[in-house]
Design a protein around this motif. Structure first.
Motif, PDB file in Angstrom:
ATOM      1  N   HIS A   5       1.255  11.210   6.932  1.00  0.00           N
ATOM      2  CA  HIS A   5       1.573  12.022   5.757  1.00  0.00           C
ATOM      3  C   HIS A   5       0.580  11.793   4.619  1.00  0.00           C
ATOM      4  O   HIS A   5       0.255  12.727   3.878  1.00  0.00           O
ATOM      5  N   GLU A   6       0.066  10.575   4.484  1.00  0.00           N
ATOM      6  CA  GLU A   6      -0.921  10.315   3.446  1.00  0.00           C
ATOM      7  C   GLU A   6      -2.249  10.980   3.784  1.00  0.00           C
ATOM      8  O   GLU A   6      -2.957  11.476   2.903  1.00  0.00           O
ATOM      9  N   GLN A 137      -7.929   6.160  -4.213  1.00  0.00           N
ATOM     10  CA  GLN A 137      -6.481   6.143  -4.346  1.00  0.00           C
ATOM     11  C   GLN A 137      -5.762   6.176  -2.996  1.00  0.00           C
ATOM     12  O   GLN A 137      -4.577   5.858  -2.912  1.00  0.00           O
ATOM     13  N   PHE A 138      -6.477   6.552  -1.949  1.00  0.00           N
ATOM     14  CA  PHE A 138      -5.866   6.656  -0.628  1.00  0.00           C
ATOM     15  C   PHE A 138      -6.209   5.462   0.263  1.00  0.00           C
ATOM     16  O   PHE A 138      -5.787   5.401   1.416  1.00  0.00           O
ATOM     17  N   ILE A 139      -6.976   4.516  -0.262  1.00  0.00           N
ATOM     18  CA  ILE A 139      -7.335   3.329   0.511  1.00  0.00           C
ATOM     19  C   ILE A 139      -6.377   2.196   0.168  1.00  0.00           C
ATOM     20  O   ILE A 139      -6.187   1.865  -0.996  1.00  0.00           O
ATOM     21  N   TYR A 143      -3.213  -1.100   5.210  1.00  0.00           N
ATOM     22  CA  TYR A 143      -3.411  -0.211   6.363  1.00  0.00           C
ATOM     23  C   TYR A 143      -4.541  -0.673   7.283  1.00  0.00           C
ATOM     24  O   TYR A 143      -4.926   0.043   8.196  1.00  0.00           O
ATOM     25  N   GLY A 144      -5.086  -1.864   7.014  1.00  0.00           N
ATOM     26  CA  GLY A 144      -6.148  -2.375   7.881  1.00  0.00           C
ATOM     27  C   GLY A 144      -7.510  -2.324   7.231  1.00  0.00           C
ATOM     28  O   GLY A 144      -7.631  -2.339   5.997  1.00  0.00           O
ATOM     29  N   THR A 211      -6.574  -0.300  -8.574  1.00  0.00           N
ATOM     30  CA  THR A 211      -7.329  -1.283  -7.789  1.00  0.00           C
ATOM     31  C   THR A 211      -7.000  -1.107  -6.319  1.00  0.00           C
ATOM     32  O   THR A 211      -5.935  -0.591  -5.970  1.00  0.00           O
ATOM     33  N   VAL A 212      -7.930  -1.529  -5.465  1.00  0.00           N
ATOM     34  CA  VAL A 212      -7.711  -1.438  -4.040  1.00  0.00           C
ATOM     35  C   VAL A 212      -7.820  -2.804  -3.420  1.00  0.00           C
ATOM     36  O   VAL A 212      -8.315  -3.721  -4.031  1.00  0.00           O
TER      37      VAL A 212
END
Length: 212
Positions: A5-6, A137-139, A143-144, A211-212
């Motif tokens: 979904h992301e 923003q999507f990292i 999620y690895g 931040t990521v």
């Protein structure tokens, strides 16, 4: 692994980006109308090559560098917002031209078409702003591998952009003729795009550093 979904939300953001008039769209439409579909598709090869440069730069860690330095991020954010506002003004100002009104371009060789498409894409600030402000923003470290996520997101952006731009290159003449025959829709297209760009600029200015 990034949730589906992301990834779909990111794909939607990519679609919005590519549908927003910018240097790539204007160049491909003008080239396709002035020199034909083959020239437009050839130019698109160069444009896609430019996308790979942006993707590899983000995957190599430029995104993390900008996010780690607050001042660098703020400068980028405001520069991106001002650029979007400038694009909005270009669409809304009196006497403005729609990207579907082609610019006159002299015929070029295939190699030059690829090179011009590549340079237009690499130097396209809209793509750079997207990769350095929306992309991070999507990292998510949960999620690895961040490098793998960057490549996945980059390939998604390239796939969406290639599909839309290919359709634009193939049907640019028909789209332009339709708008010429329907000037009211041409004006509405400019105003809608102008307000969308303005809204994106405001959203970017109000966005908080992540931040990521």
């Amino acid at each position: 692994m990034m949730p589906v979904h992301e990834l779909l939300i990111f794909a939607a953001a990519c679609l919005l980006m590519v549908l927003t008039p910018g240097p790539n769209m204007i160049y491909l439409i003008s080239r396709s109308i002035c020199q034909g579909r083959k020239a437009g598709v050839t130019s698109l090869i160069g444009v896609v090559g430019g996308f790979f440069v942006h993707m590899l730069a983000a995957a190599a860690g430029l995104t993390a560098v900008f996010l780690a330095v607050p001042m660098a991020y703020e400068v980028l954010k405001w520069a991106g917002a001002l650029y979007l506002l400038w694009m909005a003004w270009q669409a809304l100002k009196p006497g403005a031209r729609s990207p579907f009104e082609a610019q006159e371009l002299a015929p070029d060789s295939s190699s030059k078409l690829v090179l011009m498409g590549f340079m237009t894409s690499v130097l396209n600030p809209k793509v750079a702003v997207f990769y350095l402000s929306v992309f991070p923003q999507f990292i998510n470290p949960d999620y690895g591998s961040m490098f793998t996520q960057s490549i996945l997101l980059g390939l998604t952006q390239i796939s969406v952009s290639f599909t839309v731009n290919l359709l634009i290159a193939l049907f640019a003449s028909g789209i332009a003729v339709w708008f010429v025959r329907n000037p009211l829709w041409l004006m509405l297209q400019r105003y809608v795009m102008g307000f969308v760009l303005g809204a994106l600029a405001v959203k970017l200015m109000l966005e908080q550093r992540k931040t990521v």
